[in-house]
Design a protein around this motif. Structure first.
Motif, PDB file in Angstrom:
ATOM      1  N   UNK A 187      -7.289  -2.557   2.951  1.00 29.06           N
ATOM      2  CA  UNK A 187      -8.731  -2.263   2.874  1.00 29.06           C
ATOM      3  C   UNK A 187      -9.360  -2.767   1.583  1.00 29.06           C
ATOM      4  N   UNK A 188      -8.640  -2.713   0.470  1.00 28.63           N
ATOM      5  CA  UNK A 188      -9.207  -3.099  -0.823  1.00 28.63           C
ATOM      6  C   UNK A 188      -8.810  -4.510  -1.231  1.00 28.63           C
ATOM      7  N   UNK A 189      -8.323  -5.302  -0.279  1.00 35.75           N
ATOM      8  CA  UNK A 189      -7.870  -6.657  -0.583  1.00 35.75           C
ATOM      9  C   UNK A 189      -8.755  -7.688   0.102  1.00 35.75           C
ATOM     10  N   UNK A 190      -8.502  -8.955  -0.209  1.00 34.68           N
ATOM     11  CA  UNK A 190      -9.258 -10.040   0.427  1.00 34.68           C
ATOM     12  C   UNK A 190      -8.899 -10.202   1.896  1.00 34.68           C
ATOM     13  N   UNK A 191      -7.824  -9.518   2.341  1.00 29.72           N
ATOM     14  CA  UNK A 191      -7.403  -9.603   3.737  1.00 29.72           C
ATOM     15  C   UNK A 191      -8.051  -8.529   4.609  1.00 29.72           C
ATOM     16  N   UNK A 192      -8.855  -7.671   4.008  1.00 25.82           N
ATOM     17  CA  UNK A 192      -9.535  -6.630   4.781  1.00 25.82           C
ATOM     18  C   UNK A 192     -10.401  -7.265   5.849  1.00 25.82           C
ATOM     19  N   UNK A 193     -10.358  -6.691   7.042  1.00 25.68           N
ATOM     20  CA  UNK A 193     -11.177  -7.174   8.137  1.00 25.68           C
ATOM     21  C   UNK A 193     -10.527  -8.236   8.998  1.00 25.68           C
ATOM     22  N   UNK A 194      -9.343  -8.723   8.604  1.00 26.62           N
ATOM     23  CA  UNK A 194      -8.652  -9.690   9.456  1.00 26.62           C
ATOM     24  C   UNK A 194      -8.163  -9.017  10.732  1.00 26.62           C
ATOM     25  N   UNK A 195      -8.049  -9.750  11.845  1.00 28.09           N
ATOM     26  CA  UNK A 195      -7.440  -9.173  13.050  1.00 28.09           C
ATOM     27  C   UNK A 195      -6.034  -8.651  12.756  1.00 28.09           C
ATOM     28  N   UNK A 196      -5.695  -7.529  13.397  1.00 26.62           N
ATOM     29  CA  UNK A 196      -4.372  -6.918  13.234  1.00 26.62           C
ATOM     30  C   UNK A 196      -3.656  -6.942  14.573  1.00 26.62           C
TER      31      UNK A 196
ATOM     32  N   UNK B  61      -3.877 -14.575  -1.548  1.00 23.77           N
ATOM     33  CA  UNK B  61      -5.197 -14.627  -2.178  1.00 23.77           C
ATOM     34  C   UNK B  61      -5.152 -15.472  -3.454  1.00 23.77           C
ATOM     35  N   UNK B  62      -4.159 -15.188  -4.278  1.00 26.37           N
ATOM     36  CA  UNK B  62      -4.040 -15.896  -5.560  1.00 26.37           C
ATOM     37  C   UNK B  62      -3.836 -17.393  -5.364  1.00 26.37           C
ATOM     38  N   UNK B  63      -3.078 -17.759  -4.337  1.00 21.59           N
ATOM     39  CA  UNK B  63      -2.780 -19.174  -4.108  1.00 21.59           C
ATOM     40  C   UNK B  63      -3.657 -19.794  -3.017  1.00 21.59           C
ATOM     41  N   UNK B  64      -4.615 -19.003  -2.529  1.00 23.38           N
ATOM     42  CA  UNK B  64      -5.551 -19.485  -1.507  1.00 23.38           C
ATOM     43  C   UNK B  64      -4.806 -20.063  -0.301  1.00 23.38           C
ATOM     44  N   UNK B  65      -3.831 -19.280   0.175  1.00 24.56           N
ATOM     45  CA  UNK B  65      -3.027 -19.688   1.318  1.00 24.56           C
ATOM     46  C   UNK B  65      -3.758 -19.286   2.596  1.00 24.56           C
ATOM     47  N   UNK B  66      -3.820 -20.147   3.584  1.00 23.85           N
ATOM     48  CA  UNK B  66      -4.535 -19.802   4.826  1.00 23.85           C
ATOM     49  C   UNK B  66      -3.908 -18.599   5.529  1.00 23.85           C
ATOM     50  N   UNK B  67      -4.748 -17.726   6.047  1.00 23.21           N
ATOM     51  CA  UNK B  67      -4.281 -16.614   6.889  1.00 23.21           C
ATOM     52  C   UNK B  67      -5.431 -16.175   7.793  1.00 23.21           C
ATOM     53  N   UNK B  68      -5.150 -16.103   9.093  1.00 23.92           N
ATOM     54  CA  UNK B  68      -6.174 -15.760  10.073  1.00 23.92           C
ATOM     55  C   UNK B  68      -5.975 -14.385  10.692  1.00 23.92           C
ATOM     56  N   UNK B  69      -4.761 -13.840  10.606  1.00 22.76           N
ATOM     57  CA  UNK B  69      -4.470 -12.499  11.124  1.00 22.76           C
ATOM     58  C   UNK B  69      -3.246 -11.950  10.408  1.00 22.76           C
ATOM     59  N   UNK B  70      -3.073 -10.639  10.498  1.00 21.89           N
ATOM     60  CA  UNK B  70      -1.871 -10.013   9.958  1.00 21.89           C
ATOM     61  C   UNK B  70      -1.124  -9.329  11.102  1.00 21.89           C
TER      62      UNK B  70
END
Length: 508
Positions: free
Chosen positions: A260-269, A212-221
């Motif tokens: 849940x409380x991060x910018x990654x919330x809602x990404x496919x798991x 999040x801080x470095x705006x690195x691409x991520x589409x799923x976890x």
């Protein structure tokens, strides 16, 4: 016990997340005939959508080659493996690892086949390898196709076994370089991670903060899930304790809770590996217990994650060296030479379930098909090492909705005796290298026991009483029947007599 009245209307659709992906041994093994025969059988009976395995970049795939100081990328083996996957209806779930020796910063390896676990000595060279691979895949298979392939960065970097010193900062640098390279090739490609093992949920917060801080691409976890305790080694094998199967579902749900409380919330798991034991030499994988244990996981995980990938589809697998026996506790749904294990049948049963969910319970799943059939998957609940021993009998009593005057009821059973090649193998004296005839005997004994009957439909329902044996998983299909008239036929005139009950049912 009370009878469960199954509703006549669906309560939802059965998600395909349970077969979205399956695991495999290192990708070089896909060049073998036994592997390919097993994969074709799995696709025929189950039909997975994606396949994930280690070693795409390892030396035995020959992708990164150096000669007299010149680098050349060779896609000979990659093309053969991916071509075959696609021919069988499977898309690659691309795991980027392990490190090619010529790119590695050290000599640390994992497994008998020595996958290098060190970071690249030059991140730019690593990026060039990733870029060349993706451009080749796009040229060969088309951009629209490759955009559907998830690209996972490394495997279990939280463990010193798989990433040197489990160095979190080094992994984050690798992830950032890789993710940016992927998106430079095409913004529509999917990239994700961190593919962590169980017990390392403390990685989620710093990983989410970093990308999040470095705006690195991520589409799923992604992460992995196992419920076995420490390894207790014996010659050519391992035993472990197991926690309750519900703990697997909690592990499935962990990424969403931690993010849940991060910018990654809602990404496919994606759970890119799961099983009972994380050891490829634990006999639990060969047993009916394993199937009963995983039944509530397979049916209960559908609403928790986007995929959960069984590790693995067959025993052509060599992390702990070449197996010394046909049954050796391998991860596979199939042994070498395509002998199905009980857990294989659990998956094959799920593949035949209807798409409309009518009811769920602690020991059953009931679904309906578009053409009016009702399917039931039932199992004896088991609870792990600390739970009481499973009784010899478990009952499931259902009232199932059905149209028409009668139903054809077909049932298949897998338990400690039926559909259990491992049990037959023990009775045969545990032959390490069975001959052809014995392999055929084991395949015969691996077939689920089948029974069938005609049942009356009364008030739009069939009463279904299922007595399950110890560690049983059973599949039942109810087909509505409209008897047809055959003028002049009279079963009572058959030589040897006939079943008066069937004659009476036909005449009703």
């Amino acid at each position: 016990m009370n009878r469960v009245v199954v509703p006549g209307e669906p309560i939802g659709r059965l998600s395909e997340s349970w077969r979205h992906c399956v695991g495999t041994g290192r990708l070089n093994l896909a060049l073998r005939a036994d592997y390919q025969e097993s994969l074709a059988m799995v696709q025929r009976d189950i039909g997975f959508r994606y396949i994930r395995g280690h070693g795409l970049l390892s030396d035995d795939m020959g992708l990164h080659r150096v000669s007299n100081g010149q680098v050349r990328y060779s896609f000979t083996y990659v093309d053969q493996v991916f071509d075959r996957f696609l021919e069988l209806g499977l898309r690659p779930f691309v795991e980027l690892g392990f490190m090619p020796t010529a790119l590695a910063s050290g000599d640390d390896t994992v497994f008998w086949w020595k996958g290098n676990i060190t970071p690249p000595k030059d991140l730019d060279e690593w990026a060039a390898l990733v870029r060349a691979l993706l451009r080749h895949l796009i040229d060969r298979y088309g951009l629209d196709e490759v955009r559907t392939w998830p690209i996972e960065v490394w495997n279990e970097p939280n463990l010193v076994n798989f990433w040197k010193d489990a160095d979190q900062e080094a992994y984050f640098r690798l992830y950032e370089t890789t993710a940016r390279t992927v998106k430079d090739v095409d913004a529509g490609l999917q990239v994700g991670g961190p593919a962590i093992s169980p017990g390392s949920d403390e990685w989620w917060a710093p990983f989410a903060d970093f990308v999040t801080r470095r705006d690195v691409p991520i589409d799923f976890v992604s992460r992995h899930a196992y419920t076995s305790g420490p390894a207790q080694h014996v010659p050519f094998g391992t035993y472990q304790t197991l926690t309750a199967p519900e703990l697997l579902l909690e592990q499935f749900d962990a990424p969403r809770k931690h993010l849940a409380a991060t910018a990654l919330a809602g990404l496919p798991v994606h759970i890119t590996e799961f099983n009972t034991s994380y050891r490829p030499d634990n006999p639990i994988h060969d047993t009916a217990y394993n199937a009963a244990y995983l039944a509530p996981v397979l049916t209960g995980g559908t609403e928790l994650v986007d995929s959960y990938s069984y590790w693995t589809f067959c025993d052509v697998f060599e992390e702990e060296n070449v197996p010394t026996s046909l049954f050796h506790g391998g991860f596979g749904l199939l042994t070498h030479r395509q002998v199905p294990k009980p857990t294989y049948h659990l998956y094959a049963f799920m593949a035949r379930m209807g798409s409309h969910v009518l009811a769920r319970g602690v020991d059953h799943l009931v679904c309906a098909t578009d053409d009016g059939r009702v399917t039931v998957l039932a199992w004896q609940p088991v609870g792990g090492s600390d739970a009481p021993e499973a009784p010899e009998r478990h009952e499931v009593r259902l009232s199932v909705p059905m149209t028409g005057p009668r139903a054809f009821v077909r049932r298949e059973r897998v338990n400690e005796h039926d559909g259990n090649a491992f049990g037959a193998w023990r009775e045969l004296g545990r032959p390490r290298s069975p001959d052809r005839r014995t392999i055929e005997v084991l395949r015969d004994c691996a077939r689920p026991a089948v029974e069938h009957r005609s049942a009356a439909v009364e008030g739009g329902r069939v009463l279904l009483d299922l007595a399950l044996s110890r560690h049983e998983v059973t599949f039942v299909e109810l087909i509505p029947v409209e008897p047809e008239e055959h003028t002049g036929l009279d079963d009572r005139r058959l030589l040897g007599g006939s079943d008066e009950r069937l004659v009476a049912e036909h005449e009703r």
